[in-house]
Motif scaffolding. Structure first.
Motif, PDB file in Angstrom:
ATOM      1  N   THR A 249       0.727  -1.205  -0.061  1.00 38.06           N
ATOM      2  CA  THR A 249       0.016  -0.084   0.074  1.00 38.06           C
ATOM      3  C   THR A 249       0.912   1.079   0.125  1.00 38.06           C
ATOM      4  N   GLY A 250       2.132   1.062  -0.002  1.00 37.49           N
ATOM      5  CA  GLY A 250       2.990   2.204  -0.230  1.00 37.49           C
ATOM      6  C   GLY A 250       3.453   2.761   1.071  1.00 37.49           C
ATOM      7  N   GLN A 251       3.099   2.514   2.338  1.00 28.48           N
ATOM      8  CA  GLN A 251       3.087   2.992   3.553  1.00 28.48           C
ATOM      9  C   GLN A 251       4.432   2.737   4.070  1.00 28.48           C
ATOM     10  N   THR A 252       4.968   3.362   5.141  1.00 28.97           N
ATOM     11  CA  THR A 252       6.241   3.318   5.877  1.00 28.97           C
ATOM     12  C   THR A 252       6.274   2.016   6.389  1.00 28.97           C
ATOM     13  N   LEU A 253       7.192   1.206   6.421  1.00 32.23           N
ATOM     14  CA  LEU A 253       7.651  -0.081   7.077  1.00 32.23           C
ATOM     15  C   LEU A 253       7.868   0.235   8.475  1.00 32.23           C
ATOM     16  N   ALA A 254       6.914   0.035   9.334  1.00 37.27           N
ATOM     17  CA  ALA A 254       7.343   0.280  10.834  1.00 37.27           C
ATOM     18  C   ALA A 254       8.148  -0.613  11.244  1.00 37.27           C
ATOM     19  N   THR A 255       8.372  -1.965  10.780  1.00 38.16           N
ATOM     20  CA  THR A 255       9.133  -2.788  11.174  1.00 38.16           C
ATOM     21  C   THR A 255      10.855  -2.462  11.010  1.00 38.16           C
ATOM     22  N   SER A 256      10.977  -1.519   9.973  1.00 38.07           N
ATOM     23  CA  SER A 256      12.261  -1.207   9.479  1.00 38.07           C
ATOM     24  C   SER A 256      12.590   0.143  10.270  1.00 38.07           C
ATOM     25  N   ALA A 257      11.903   0.691  11.033  1.00 44.22           N
ATOM     26  CA  ALA A 257      12.146   1.940  11.608  1.00 44.22           C
ATOM     27  C   ALA A 257      13.287   1.779  12.747  1.00 44.22           C
ATOM     28  N   GLN A 258      14.188   2.613  12.608  1.00 47.51           N
ATOM     29  CA  GLN A 258      15.252   2.539  13.801  1.00 47.51           C
ATOM     30  C   GLN A 258      15.545   3.813  14.573  1.00 47.51           C
ATOM     31  N   PRO A 259      15.074   3.916  15.676  1.00 45.98           N
ATOM     32  CA  PRO A 259      15.409   5.059  16.357  1.00 45.98           C
ATOM     33  C   PRO A 259      16.902   5.175  16.840  1.00 45.98           C
ATOM     34  N   TYR A 260      17.355   6.249  16.951  1.00 40.48           N
ATOM     35  CA  TYR A 260      18.937   6.355  17.407  1.00 40.48           C
ATOM     36  C   TYR A 260      18.824   7.231  18.680  1.00 40.48           C
ATOM     37  N   SER A 283      14.899  11.001   9.431  1.00 43.87           N
ATOM     38  CA  SER A 283      14.395  11.626   9.938  1.00 43.87           C
ATOM     39  C   SER A 283      15.285  12.436  11.077  1.00 43.87           C
ATOM     40  N   THR A 284      15.412  13.928  11.160  1.00 45.00           N
ATOM     41  CA  THR A 284      15.851  14.190  12.204  1.00 45.00           C
ATOM     42  C   THR A 284      15.143  15.680  12.933  1.00 45.00           C
ATOM     43  N   ALA A 285      15.399  15.980  14.064  1.00 40.91           N
ATOM     44  CA  ALA A 285      14.687  16.831  14.954  1.00 40.91           C
ATOM     45  C   ALA A 285      15.547  17.242  16.159  1.00 40.91           C
ATOM     46  N   ALA A 305      20.553  16.116   7.427  1.00 43.04           N
ATOM     47  CA  ALA A 305      21.383  15.044   7.260  1.00 43.04           C
ATOM     48  C   ALA A 305      22.075  14.791   5.763  1.00 43.04           C
ATOM     49  N   THR A 306      23.237  14.747   5.552  1.00 41.50           N
ATOM     50  CA  THR A 306      24.008  14.686   4.367  1.00 41.50           C
ATOM     51  C   THR A 306      24.266  13.265   3.757  1.00 41.50           C
ATOM     52  N   ASN A 307      23.822  13.003   2.746  1.00 41.44           N
ATOM     53  CA  ASN A 307      24.203  11.714   2.057  1.00 41.44           C
ATOM     54  C   ASN A 307      25.535  11.496   1.782  1.00 41.44           C
ATOM     55  N   GLY A 333      24.409  20.859  22.037  1.00 47.61           N
ATOM     56  CA  GLY A 333      23.498  20.417  21.083  1.00 47.61           C
ATOM     57  C   GLY A 333      23.424  19.081  20.928  1.00 47.61           C
ATOM     58  N   ALA A 334      22.027  18.590  20.319  1.00 43.22           N
ATOM     59  CA  ALA A 334      21.894  16.899  20.035  1.00 43.22           C
ATOM     60  C   ALA A 334      20.857  17.016  19.279  1.00 43.22           C
ATOM     61  N   ILE A 335      20.711  16.016  18.507  1.00 45.30           N
ATOM     62  CA  ILE A 335      19.684  15.712  17.489  1.00 45.30           C
ATOM     63  C   ILE A 335      18.958  14.264  17.565  1.00 45.30           C
ATOM     64  N   ASN A 336      17.764  14.294  17.410  1.00 47.85           N
ATOM     65  CA  ASN A 336      17.019  13.007  17.493  1.00 47.85           C
ATOM     66  C   ASN A 336      16.834  12.474  16.037  1.00 47.85           C
ATOM     67  N   VAL A 337      17.251  11.446  16.063  1.00 42.53           N
ATOM     68  CA  VAL A 337      17.354  10.648  14.694  1.00 42.53           C
ATOM     69  C   VAL A 337      16.614   9.419  14.697  1.00 42.53           C
ATOM     70  N   MET A 338      16.029   9.130  13.530  1.00 39.78           N
ATOM     71  CA  MET A 338      15.308   7.912  13.164  1.00 39.78           C
ATOM     72  C   MET A 338      15.293   7.619  11.858  1.00 39.78           C
ATOM     73  N   THR A 339      15.920   6.383  11.345  1.00 39.93           N
ATOM     74  CA  THR A 339      16.054   5.967   9.842  1.00 39.93           C
ATOM     75  C   THR A 339      14.504   4.932   9.730  1.00 39.93           C
ATOM     76  N   TYR A 340      14.197   4.830   8.504  1.00 37.89           N
ATOM     77  CA  TYR A 340      13.050   3.662   8.066  1.00 37.89           C
ATOM     78  C   TYR A 340      13.180   3.724   6.493  1.00 37.89           C
ATOM     79  N   CYS A 341      12.290   2.778   5.925  1.00 36.14           N
ATOM     80  CA  CYS A 341      12.141   2.725   4.587  1.00 36.14           C
ATOM     81  C   CYS A 341      10.725   3.067   3.998  1.00 36.14           C
TER      82      CYS A 341
END
Length: 344
Positions: A249-260, A283-285, A305-307, A333-341
């Protein structure tokens, strides 16, 4: 002193008049004000007593309505075929006499057919399709309740409770807007269903009562049985095949989400491995951002974030001051980071 032998003068017990010549005590106006205040307090106390008495009446009425509904549900479960035939013969809906349910033992024969508000109970059954029945136990006659009081009774009944409101008397609305039923379906039963009256419901398929739960399989004619009414917790368990559904359905894969969590400026974050058709996302905040101890006024901050094109990202935390833009060190300073597909 008076002459010898003369009677002693009598002392007067009159008090001197208050300054200004006013006598002590309340004036008529003051007394009227005091009496008005007392009357207001009495009226307010009666309103409070009346409010709590109304709540108690609603509780008792809900208990009695739920009792009748439970007995009717038991009776219909045991006599599904006969009930369905009777409804079909009568144009789709009919009324089961309360005495019939009492005779079956599903309601006590000592139960009085009278609501707290002076009405009576009507057990109505509607057949929307073969093998499917809907039941309403409606309060009829007696006092017409306000929508607030009617909904209070419905909420006390629980998920099966409902109300025919004065503002929309053509439908029954379930407690918490959990379900709704059109009253026109029950017209063949010949019972006057008016606004301002509480109702309890029951839905049956294949002779089985549909409980107010989330069903795994389809329930014909009752999409509400397959619709969650609140956020669902998996209790730490996985939903099998949920990932495949989300991919399709083209939605975000919750199982691949990785919070750092919170990381410092310049941290290298690995990109996740994604299935075909999906691309890594980050995702950065900003958690916090300071001036690096310079004391310069901050006019803005940004996290990005820089690729790095080697399967990693570098996260950046920048602050803008009057001297220009600068990276924020880990002390400030600090940044909250999470990656996903996500679908590409």
């Amino acid at each position: 002193m008076g002459a010898p032998g003369a009677p002693a003068p009598k002392l007067s017990n009159c008090r001197p008049a208050p300054a200004g010549g006013r006598q002590g005590g309340f004036t008529a106006i003051e007394l009227a004000i005091v009496l008005a205040i007392i009357a207001g307090l009495i009226a307010s106390s009666w309103q409070i007593v009346d409010y709590f008495a109304g709540i108690e009446k609603a509780n008792i009425d809900a208990q009695r309505l739920a009792y009748v509904a439970t007995g009717a549900q038991t009776y219909i479960n045991a006599n599904e075929s006969a009930v369905e035939t009777a409804a079909q013969t009568n144009g789709g809906a009919y009324e089961i006499p309360l005495s019939t349910i009492e005779a079956s033992g599903d309601i006590s024969p000592t139960f009085v057919d009278r609501t707290v508000y002076g009405g009576s109970y009507a057990v109505l059954v509607y057949r929307p399709a073969a093998g499917s029945l809907e039941m309403l136990v409606a309060e009829t006659g007696g006092l017409t309740l306000s929508d607030t009081d009617c909904e209070r009774v419905a909420n006390k009944v629980g998920a099966d409770g409902g109300c025919i409101t004065a503002i929309n008397p053509t439908i029954v609305t379930g407690a918490g807007d959990g379900w709704s039923v059109t009253l026109a379906s029950y017209a063949p039963a010949g019972v006057d269903l008016a606004g301002g009256h509480p109702v309890a419901s029951g839905f049956f398929t294949g002779g089985t009562l549909i409980s107010p739960y989330w069903y795994r399989t389809a329930v014909p004619g009752h999409p509400e049985a397959n619709t969650a009414q609140v956020d669902e917790s998996m209790g730490g368990h996985n939903m099998i095949d949920g990932e495949n559904y989300l991919m399709a359905t083209g939605q975000t894969l919750a199982t691949s989400a990785q919070p750092y969590g919170a990381v410092a400026d310049g941290t290298i974050i690995p990109q996740p491995s994604c299935p075909p058709g999906y691309v890594p996302q980050i995702s950065t905040a900003i958690q916090k951002a300071g001036d690096n101890g310079t004391g310069l006024a901050m006019t803005g901050e940004v996290a990005n974030a820089t690729n790095l094109a080697n399967g990693t990202w570098q996260v950046n935390l920048l602050v803008q001051t009057q001297d220009g833009e600068d990276h924020v060190n880990s002390t400030y300073g600090a940044i909250n980071v999470m990656t996903y597909c996500a679908a590409g």
